[in-house]
Write a protein that holds these residues in place. Sequence first.
Motif, PDB file in Angstrom:
ATOM      1  N   ASP A 132       6.215   8.592  -3.649  1.00  0.00           N
ATOM      2  CA  ASP A 132       6.628   7.289  -4.157  1.00  0.00           C
ATOM      3  C   ASP A 132       5.469   6.302  -4.100  1.00  0.00           C
ATOM      4  N   HIS A 133       5.411   5.450  -5.134  1.00  0.00           N
ATOM      5  CA  HIS A 133       4.410   4.380  -5.199  1.00  0.00           C
ATOM      6  C   HIS A 133       2.992   4.950  -5.121  1.00  0.00           C
ATOM      7  N   GLN A 134       2.808   6.160  -5.615  1.00  0.00           N
ATOM      8  CA  GLN A 134       1.521   6.830  -5.500  1.00  0.00           C
ATOM      9  C   GLN A 134       0.451   6.125  -6.325  1.00  0.00           C
ATOM     10  N   GLY A 135      -0.769   6.055  -5.767  1.00  0.00           N
ATOM     11  CA  GLY A 135      -1.908   5.500  -6.476  1.00  0.00           C
ATOM     12  C   GLY A 135      -1.947   3.995  -6.523  1.00  0.00           C
ATOM     13  N   LEU A 136      -0.952   3.314  -5.979  1.00  0.00           N
ATOM     14  CA  LEU A 136      -0.901   1.858  -6.050  1.00  0.00           C
ATOM     15  C   LEU A 136      -1.661   1.243  -4.882  1.00  0.00           C
ATOM     16  N   PRO A 137      -2.192   0.035  -5.055  1.00  0.00           N
ATOM     17  CA  PRO A 137      -2.863  -0.633  -3.932  1.00  0.00           C
ATOM     18  C   PRO A 137      -1.907  -0.847  -2.766  1.00  0.00           C
ATOM     19  N   MET A 138      -2.484  -1.076  -1.606  1.00  0.00           N
ATOM     20  CA  MET A 138      -1.698  -1.270  -0.397  1.00  0.00           C
ATOM     21  C   MET A 138      -0.662  -2.368  -0.587  1.00  0.00           C
ATOM     22  N   GLY A 139       0.593  -2.028  -0.315  1.00  0.00           N
ATOM     23  CA  GLY A 139       1.666  -3.009  -0.392  1.00  0.00           C
ATOM     24  C   GLY A 139       2.335  -3.114  -1.749  1.00  0.00           C
ATOM     25  N   MET A 140       1.783  -2.475  -2.795  1.00  0.00           N
ATOM     26  CA  MET A 140       2.398  -2.548  -4.113  1.00  0.00           C
ATOM     27  C   MET A 140       3.498  -1.496  -4.213  1.00  0.00           C
ATOM     28  N   LYS A 141       4.627  -1.877  -4.808  1.00  0.00           N
ATOM     29  CA  LYS A 141       5.758  -0.967  -4.956  1.00  0.00           C
ATOM     30  C   LYS A 141       6.211  -0.929  -6.411  1.00  0.00           C
ATOM     31  N   PHE A 142       6.666   0.262  -6.799  1.00  0.00           N
ATOM     32  CA  PHE A 142       7.115   0.531  -8.160  1.00  0.00           C
ATOM     33  C   PHE A 142       8.570   0.940  -8.059  1.00  0.00           C
TER      34      PHE A 142
END
Length: 935
Positions: free
Chosen positions: A432-442
């Motif tokens: 989950d939320h792979q590759g996103l900057p720290m703290g970013m959620k999809f």
Amino acid sequence: MFSTRAVLIMVAACVAVDQALGACVQDESPLGHFISASISWKRLEGRKVEFQILSTWRKDFTWPKPSRQDPAGFQIKLGTQLPIVGVAYQMGPRECPSQGSSGDAFTRFDPGDGSVRSSGLTMQVTSMSTEENWLTGVTYIVHEYDDDFKALDPIWSDHYVASVLDKGTAQAYNAVPWEAKFTGCCRQYMQMGAWEGEGSFNFEVKATVDLANLDGSPRIISMPQLFLVPEEENSFQVCALPVVGMDKLVGRTNGTINVEDDDGMLAPWSWDLSEASLFAGDTIEKIEFPMVIDTDYGKDGICARVNLAVREEGKRDAITISCTLGTAMVQGDFEIITLHHPNQGAEFFTYNDPPFGCQDNVPFCRFWTSFGTPFTVYPTFQVSALEPLELRYVVGTVGRPSSCKGLDGCQTPLLSSSEGKVDYTLSPSGEDHQGLPMGMKFSPVQEQNVVELYVVFSASDANTRPGHDVTISSEQRQYADRLDGNQIVDGEVWSPTAVGGANVFVQEIEDTNFNDGFGGATVSLWKGSLITSRPDPMVTPETITEIALASASQVQMYVDEGFEKLDKNLLEQSNRGEIFLMIKRGSGPPIVDISATMVDATYHLISSTPPGLVELYVKYGDEMTFDRRIVWTPCTGDAQPVVVCGAVAYKESGHGLVQSPQSCAFLDPLPKKPPTIRPVAGPCEQGDAVGPDGSWEAMMGKTLKVCVEAVDIDNDDSTLEVNFASPSGIPTDKPGVSSSTGRITDIYGVEGPFTFLGNQPCQDQLCRGFRGIFEWTPSPYQGGWSGEVCLVGCVSTGSCPGTPGGPEKVCSTSCIKVHVPRCSWYLQNEDSFIEIAPRFHTNWLQLWYLNPGVGHPDFSLSVQQESINVGRVYLARWDDTMEGVAKRFGMSVERLIDVNADLMHVTEEEFAESERPLCIIPNSCSLSPTTSMTE
């Protein structure tokens, strides 16, 4: 190192293969194995450069086994190091290549200085799909050049140069950069259209390197395969980010030597279609941002829109896109797929809103916010399909996020909102939320999504001992009977209707008493479901995508997989141990319902349910409409932009993967900016008009009112303060004798300093800001003063200053030019000469003499005029001194300064340097009979 002869043999062999492949009749079977590639570079040190190649290939290609690998047990998986080779071929009955385990390898890397590499190239597998038959890998190649650039091209003819001896400094040159190439054979499908038969099976991506100008290139951010809907016109978006950061966009030489005019200038962005193979007339245009904030500098053209005239369905082709930053050009070669129409005239993708929530007339999505303020972006897609949708995406970053593994920025491989068809991580917590900057959620966000679960304890007859109204747990918690839908939770009344605000509806999940028949507290589970598809991100949590039941010993295992624990034992007071509810807020399909019974076939039993306990069933959203919410609160250290490029996809029977055109969002986090604060001449009805020289004219006795506007540029929830820049705020009055009044009020007259959190109209929009009035009434001791009154506006940086350990506030100052005429007094209500005279140490008769227009001294002066003269203006001569002027008019030097505030800090030497006007109030009684007025 290969000899020239060896290189020529390989090139000739590749041309021969391409000619053979060009004669093939293409069907649905792939002939090559290359799908896409892009290249970028950065300086490591000196002239040592690291190239990064992201490439995608057909997975079922007969890849050579890595060394020391048992061929029988070889299996490609994430992290595998694969040798990069060209197609191995032998001529078949159709004069087409057939896949074999041996043959010439044509894939090679040439840094541009002749040191060609065609062996030893490897890639690390970072993403793959067995079902869709592709894999993506990353390759790093370190190369050291002998010079900063390949050559120098003289700008002028030699006879224009003054001397041959100083030609190296007098001649102007264009630097010819190194040109690195990653080339090979063969494409998965032969290129069609304009490039058919002209090297259409070969692929090539280039990068230019000029180390005298820049320390790194752009990196093109795009998915490896691009899908288009057959229409008259079609487009997709693509972006790029500088590998070494947004703060290094200034070119040292901008490609010229001995030309100083362009040194240190901003490196411009440009885009080009190096090969547009589908149809003639394809174009690419860079996207320019509105210059709304000063930090847009250098970002125009960072993204582009590719316009393709696609008319045929069910075709596979390729497109080569070039992005240039100053002298650094890089290319990406991407596979293009045009979709099949399932029904004549049917459309594949119908958007409720444009992807990423942009306006219809905006070709690209750009979002910016300040540190400590959340981004909220809604990628929304809707498609007529019978299969669930998933989001395919790539993320480009600058800086050092965890997904880059310590590198200076990166692009992720192809990722997915659920790992069903794409493998991109070996860790369950990384799904989950792979590759996103720290703290970013999809996170999923649609109506009915479950966003909260609550565990509520209460008491009942079944677990209440005789004579006791309330049971007490081992944690000394008290539980009472249910009272009109409310419960006692930890000693306080809890109402489910108040939880989650207007965005969430809370209701009980029936038959969820885990202690039923075992005594202990009565347990009930409650769920909170969204009742809007656009909830407030500040108060509404992310959607729950998985739940599990865990014993105390299993809790840490689930936490490591990205779950969070609801800290209430579902077996409370029953002496049967501990069972906890674990929830995950991931990026996969949302949970839309939870039940203790299997309502229908769409409900699934959670696999972790221990025997003998309440069984929990979950229902997932069908994802026929794909809604996600990107939420990110950037903080200190997150000052570099992020690009997310994605498309929604599903599997269609008979046609394989169906994917929407690529859309991109540019997320731009910025350190909090100070507010703007300025005097304005128009908005406040009470405000005075500004003079022609930009100053305001005050008058002794009159309250000057200047309208002041302060705007929080970030338009967030920061505290906005407006105050005087100095403690006194207003010009110095005569100490111990007089004190003029100065203050800042809002438009309703409420005095500051303020903290204002509302919205005010500014520049045709609503901004968080303050609009009020600066007020100052000069005293009789401030005539002749000219200067500035400075105001300061500040916003709090909270816990996210622009730099580590930075200031708690960022402020800006604006100064108001003010001039107070000398020798003039603004009449107050019912003022008379008798009342005014003591203020200026004179008498009423002299004031009457100075104002011949006043008919009778006993009348109320304010009825007759607005102001009066309290003295005469005298122009000091070149040989005058303050002492001499004062003596001449029967005044003391102190009294002369009292009525000329601009003399307060002037010495006799400074007084004599220039002629200046002075206010004189003669004291005729103190003049000696022998004193001449002209002495």
